[in-house]
Design a protein around this motif. Structure first.
Motif, mmCIF file in Angstrom:
data_model
loop_
_atom_site.group_PDB
_atom_site.id
_atom_site.type_symbol
_atom_site.label_atom_id
_atom_site.label_comp_id
_atom_site.label_asym_id
_atom_site.label_seq_id
_atom_site.Cartn_x
_atom_site.Cartn_y
_atom_site.Cartn_z
ATOM 1 N N GLU A 135 36.820 47.078 38.977
ATOM 2 C CA GLU A 135 35.470 46.842 39.134
ATOM 3 C C GLU A 135 34.785 45.416 39.259
ATOM 4 O OE1 GLU A 135 33.484 49.423 36.534
ATOM 5 O OE2 GLU A 135 34.327 51.390 37.206
ATOM 6 N N LEU A 136 35.492 44.927 38.092
ATOM 7 C CA LEU A 136 34.917 43.380 37.993
ATOM 8 C C LEU A 136 35.343 42.308 39.292
ATOM 9 C CD1 LEU A 136 35.738 42.527 34.139
ATOM 10 C CD2 LEU A 136 33.556 42.809 35.276
ATOM 11 N N GLU A 137 36.654 42.686 39.702
ATOM 12 C CA GLU A 137 37.151 41.974 40.925
ATOM 13 C C GLU A 137 36.390 42.438 41.997
ATOM 14 O OE1 GLU A 137 41.292 43.238 41.167
ATOM 15 O OE2 GLU A 137 41.926 41.578 39.929
ATOM 16 N N GLU A 138 35.959 43.768 42.234
ATOM 17 C CA GLU A 138 35.074 44.165 43.073
ATOM 18 C C GLU A 138 33.605 43.521 43.236
ATOM 19 O OE1 GLU A 138 35.559 45.753 45.897
ATOM 20 O OE2 GLU A 138 37.628 46.103 45.360
ATOM 21 N N ASN A 139 33.411 43.313 41.899
ATOM 22 C CA ASN A 139 32.045 42.557 41.855
ATOM 23 C C ASN A 139 32.182 41.127 42.135
ATOM 24 O OD1 ASN A 139 30.643 45.015 40.963
ATOM 25 N ND2 ASN A 139 30.883 44.669 38.734
ATOM 26 N N ILE A 140 33.266 40.552 41.603
ATOM 27 C CA ILE A 140 33.400 39.286 41.663
ATOM 28 C C ILE A 140 33.357 38.879 43.334
ATOM 29 C CG2 ILE A 140 35.213 37.266 41.709
ATOM 30 C CD1 ILE A 140 35.840 38.410 38.811
ATOM 31 N N LYS A 141 34.439 39.806 44.027
ATOM 32 C CA LYS A 141 34.397 39.535 45.459
ATOM 33 C C LYS A 141 32.944 39.662 46.206
ATOM 34 C CE LYS A 141 36.675 41.684 49.528
ATOM 35 N NZ LYS A 141 37.361 42.723 49.786
ATOM 36 N N TYR A 142 32.212 40.896 45.655
ATOM 37 C CA TYR A 142 30.799 41.000 46.206
ATOM 38 C C TYR A 142 29.850 39.802 45.909
ATOM 39 C CZ TYR A 142 26.122 42.857 46.604
ATOM 40 O OH TYR A 142 24.961 43.041 46.950
ATOM 41 N N LEU A 143 30.125 39.272 44.796
ATOM 42 C CA LEU A 143 29.374 38.236 44.424
ATOM 43 C C LEU A 143 29.772 37.007 45.157
ATOM 44 C CD1 LEU A 143 28.808 38.863 40.550
ATOM 45 C CD2 LEU A 143 26.979 39.244 42.248
ATOM 46 N N THR A 144 31.023 36.902 45.265
ATOM 47 C CA THR A 144 31.243 35.658 45.996
ATOM 48 C C THR A 144 30.930 35.809 47.445
ATOM 49 O OG1 THR A 144 33.618 35.360 44.403
ATOM 50 C CG2 THR A 144 33.383 34.370 46.525
ATOM 51 N N GLU A 145 30.930 36.826 48.000
ATOM 52 C CA GLU A 145 30.591 37.020 49.316
ATOM 53 C C GLU A 145 29.062 36.466 49.453
ATOM 54 O OE1 GLU A 145 31.776 40.960 50.771
ATOM 55 O OE2 GLU A 145 33.953 40.177 50.816
ATOM 56 N N LYS A 146 28.542 37.285 48.431
ATOM 57 C CA LYS A 146 26.946 37.063 48.605
ATOM 58 C C LYS A 146 26.588 35.589 48.164
ATOM 59 C CE LYS A 146 22.990 39.383 48.267
ATOM 60 N NZ LYS A 146 22.751 40.153 49.401
ATOM 61 N N VAL A 147 27.142 34.914 47.430
ATOM 62 C CA VAL A 147 27.027 33.569 46.989
ATOM 63 C C VAL A 147 27.482 32.640 48.593
ATOM 64 C CG1 VAL A 147 27.672 31.485 45.808
ATOM 65 C CG2 VAL A 147 27.164 33.452 44.607
ATOM 66 N N THR A 148 28.520 32.994 48.888
ATOM 67 C CA THR A 148 28.885 32.460 50.131
ATOM 68 C C THR A 148 27.865 32.558 51.262
ATOM 69 O OG1 THR A 148 31.041 32.636 49.558
ATOM 70 C CG2 THR A 148 30.679 32.139 51.807
ATOM 71 N N ASP A 149 27.345 34.097 51.503
ATOM 72 C CA ASP A 149 26.658 34.231 52.520
ATOM 73 C C ASP A 149 25.247 33.471 52.139
ATOM 74 O OD1 ASP A 149 25.475 35.756 54.685
ATOM 75 O OD2 ASP A 149 23.960 36.525 53.308
ATOM 76 N N LEU A 150 24.766 33.289 50.978
ATOM 77 C CA LEU A 150 23.390 32.427 50.405
ATOM 78 C C LEU A 150 23.779 31.245 50.933
ATOM 79 C CD1 LEU A 150 22.482 34.413 47.219
ATOM 80 C CD2 LEU A 150 21.299 34.551 49.519
ATOM 81 N N GLU A 151 24.671 30.609 50.514
ATOM 82 C CA GLU A 151 25.019 29.011 50.761
ATOM 83 C C GLU A 151 25.153 29.044 52.318
ATOM 84 O OE1 GLU A 151 28.582 25.685 49.943
ATOM 85 O OE2 GLU A 151 28.971 27.871 49.048
#
Length: 327
Positions: A135-151
């Motif tokens: 779950e943490l890996e999925e959350n990290i992946k999601y957050l990473t993608e979200k941060v990348t998208d925001l960037e």
């Protein structure tokens, strides 16, 4: 009785018994009868002694036999008693050992049960931890993608200029150099008044690495997204130049997105050789034109599975083999 005894004695001696000698008819006969009677009495007395001696002997023999068997059976019984006592001791010792073994076995079974329960608890905890980690890996992946998208969205007004010479006279007036590049390559994009509104422009990274021979990239942030897109579309149609030297103008994307796009390089080059008109769309999606259709792929694995099912493409996009040949 005396006459009967006399008669029996006369028969034994073979003499003829008569009435006269039976009843004492003559003196000689009487004397003989008296002698015979005396002898028979002595003989009877001896026979009685023999019988008594025989009876005594039998009694003595019986007593000795009784004594012998009594002593023998007493010894046997004593021996059996000792053996029984020894067997009872051994049985008692064996029972103690069995009890001890049973207690040890119960102790071991209890320990095994505790270990199994502990192992089961650990497995359950491990499963829970694995689920939490996933779950943490999925959350990290999601957050990473979200941060990348925001960037990337924060860079949507940016352009990256690659290949601009690393000279002081260029670095000190990058905004003027950019206007000159636009005038030279796409003058119709200039706004009214012949000037592009730029919020900021700078080299990246900010510190020059003397070990690198290639010039640093230039990042330009436009105030208008539409103007930036017009310049980018022109850069896709033709090669830009600055004072005759070739330069490249691309999206300014986040590092993760650039890495994902770079992973397509080998497939992109091969697709271009095969005339598949490849494109890398935002954020890192490959599109090709094949058999009259446009196909899009988000992952390299998806494209490879697609290529293996098409005889025209099968074996032509083996990334490892191509990298080996390039090496």
């Amino acid at each position: 009785m005396a006459h009967m005894a006399q008669n029996q004695a006369s028969r034994k001696k073979g003499k003829k018994v008569t009435i006269e000698n039976f009843y004492g008819g003559s003196t000689q006969g009487k004397e003989e009868n008296e002698e015979e009677i005396q002898k028979n009495s002595e003989h009877a007395s001896q026979n009685g002694n023999y019988q008594q001696a025989l009876e005594d002997l039998k009694l003595e023999l019986i007593q000795k036999m009784e004594t012998f068997w009594k002593e023998k059976w007493e010894k046997e019984i004593s021996c059996l008693t000792d053996k029984t006592a020894q067997l009872e001791k051994e049985l008692e010792a064996s029972n103690r050992r069995a009890d001890k073994a049973e207690k040890q076995n119960q102790s071991l079974m209890t320990r095994i049960k505790h270990l199994e329960e502990s192992e089961m608890i650990k497995q359950q905890e491990s499963i829970k931890q694995t689920q939490i980690i996933n779950e943490l890996e999925e959350n990290i992946k999601y957050l990473t993608e979200k941060v990348t998208d925001l960037e990337n969205r924060g860079r949507r007004e940016n352009l990256r200029i690659i290949g601009l010479p690393e000279k002081p006279e260029v670095n000190n007036k990058l905004d003027i150099i950019l206007e000159e590049i636009i005038k030279e390559n796409c003058p119709h994009v200039l706004e009214q008044g012949g000037k592009i509104e730029i919020e900021r422009i700078h080299r990246t990274p900010s510190i020059l690495n003397p070990q690198k021979t290639t010039p640093r990239n230039v990042i330009a942030k436009f105030k208008s997204f539409q103007v930036k897109e017009k310049i980018l579309q022109e850069a896709k149609k033709k090669s830009f130049r600055y004072k005759g030297a070739p330069i490249r103008i691309t999206h300014d994307l986040a590092a993760n997105t650039l890495r994902d796009r770079k992973a397509w390089n080998t497939i992109f080059r091969k697709a271009r050789e095969l005339g598949l008109q490849p494109r890398i769309n935002y954020p890192a999606k490959l599109t090709i034109y094949f058999q009259g259709k446009v196909w899009a792929f988000n992952k390299i694995e998806d494209f490879q599975a697609f290529a293996k099912k098409r005889p025209e493409l099968c074996g032509k996009f083996d990334i490892q083999a191509q990298k080996a040949r390039e090496t």
